[in-house]
Design an enzyme around this catalytic site. Structure first.
Site, mmCIF file in Angstrom:
data_model
loop_
_atom_site.group_PDB
_atom_site.id
_atom_site.type_symbol
_atom_site.label_atom_id
_atom_site.label_comp_id
_atom_site.label_asym_id
_atom_site.label_seq_id
_atom_site.Cartn_x
_atom_site.Cartn_y
_atom_site.Cartn_z
ATOM 1 N N ASN A 37 35.845 35.896 36.892
ATOM 2 C CA ASN A 37 36.835 36.838 36.354
ATOM 3 C C ASN A 37 37.637 37.572 37.424
ATOM 4 O OD1 ASN A 37 37.694 39.232 34.504
ATOM 5 N ND2 ASN A 37 36.329 40.192 36.019
ATOM 6 N N LYS A 83 47.437 31.612 37.561
ATOM 7 C CA LYS A 83 46.794 31.504 36.244
ATOM 8 C C LYS A 83 47.075 30.137 35.596
ATOM 9 C CE LYS A 83 44.756 35.536 36.361
ATOM 10 N NZ LYS A 83 43.288 35.625 36.535
ATOM 11 N N TYR A 128 51.256 35.245 40.516
ATOM 12 C CA TYR A 128 50.303 35.454 39.422
ATOM 13 C C TYR A 128 50.438 34.330 38.385
ATOM 14 C CZ TYR A 128 47.377 37.981 36.073
ATOM 15 O OH TYR A 128 46.359 38.347 35.218
ATOM 16 N N THR A 173 43.259 48.130 31.339
ATOM 17 C CA THR A 173 42.342 48.252 32.480
ATOM 18 C C THR A 173 43.127 48.875 33.645
ATOM 19 O OG1 THR A 173 42.922 46.138 33.506
ATOM 20 C CG2 THR A 173 41.205 46.066 31.824
#
Ligand code: NAD
Length: 252
Positions: free
Chosen positions: A91, A161, A157, A192
């Site tokens: 993760n 991913k 990013y 988060t």
């Protein structure tokens, strides 16, 4: 109800905060012994403390997932301490920049994002898998809706991913006959530390980003944790190479 994972060993990278912390706590609530790993020692130890306080078993191993020696140490220490590995949630990740077009995108930010988000998952699977093959367990990788659909201004990013999605499918294919299942979760915006700049009402991007989530709210770390536990559970026994959006309808 009998806990799902009594006697099982689960490892969570990036378990010091956010989705990783929620998943470590959820595994422990379901009876698993949990290995929490992260670069941040104090916060990682806090996750371990919360698990032990609730009567569970847990171990913290300081790990930078972009470093091969750290990842090998993470797995070796897990086996030394608990004797086996059943589940891994790979993760750990960073966002890099979401404000920079390609022509200004800094090369060192590119390297950091790819090293942690993509190579980190590669290294983690590479060293976890020999042990998970023995227990016939499962791996869940952290992708993102950014691995299924691109956007502007965050090239590293999106690339990282999308890479996790491809790698998850490739490795699931390679080991499909050997009793291990390898899947990924693909969250949209979850509240988060990583998203704290866009999930505060009144910020310029808040309304624009929220409007892309048909359920009209952002997700909570526990909602991703539930999906990770499902993918590790016998209820997902015929699922491998699957990329599961947890997204309030973002991908509809
Ligand atoms: P977070 O910042 O709270 O958690 C990131 C975790 O990764 C922390 O524990 C951090 O210490 C750890 N980490 C970072 N670099 C590391 C490294 N080199 N080695 C080991 N650990 C490292 O944010 P989060 O939202 O919980 O993010 C967790 C994962 O979820 C990331 O991979 C992120 O890309 C992904 N994700 C998050 C969202 C979201 O909206 N929050 C959406 C989709 C995917």
């Amino acid at each position: 109800m009998t806990p799902l994972f009594t006697g099982k060993i689960a490892l969570v990278t990036g378990g010091s905060s956010g989705i990783g912390k929620a998943t470590a706590l959820a595994f422990a609530q379901q009876g698993a012994k949990v290995v929490v790993t992260s670069r941040r020692e104090e916060e990682g130890q806090n996750t371990v403390h919360l698990i032990k306080e609730a009567g569970g078993e847990a171990l913290f191993i300081k790990t930078d997932v972009s470093k091969s020696a750290d990842v090998q140490n993470m797995v070796n220490q897990t086996i030394d301490h608990f004797g086996a590995l059943d589940f891994a949630f790979n993760n750990a990740g960073i966002s890099g920049s979401f404000l920079t077009p390609l022509l200004s995108y800094d090369e060192s930010t590119w390297d950091d994002v790819i090293d942690i988000n993509l190579k980190g998952v590669f290294l983690s699977m590479k060293y976890e898998l020999p042990h998970i093959l023995k227990t016939k367990g499962a791996i869940v990788n952290m992708a993102s809706t950014a691995g299924l659909k691109a956007g502007a201004m965050g090239v590293a990013y999106y690339a990282s991913k999308h890479g996790v999605v491809g790698m998850t499918k490739a490795v699931a294919f390679e080991y499909a006959t050997q009793g291990v299942r390898i899947n990924a979760v693909a969250p949209a915006i979850i509240e988060t530390d990583m998203t704290s700049d866009v999930t505060v009402k009144g910020t310029p991007v808040y309304d624009r980003i929220l409007a892309r989530h048909p359920m009209g709210r952002f997700g909570q770390p526990e909602e991703v944790a539930n999906a990770v536990l499902f993918l590790c559970s016998p209820a997902a026994s015929y699922m491998t190479g699957h990329i599961l959006p947890i997204d309030g309808g973002f991908m509809i």
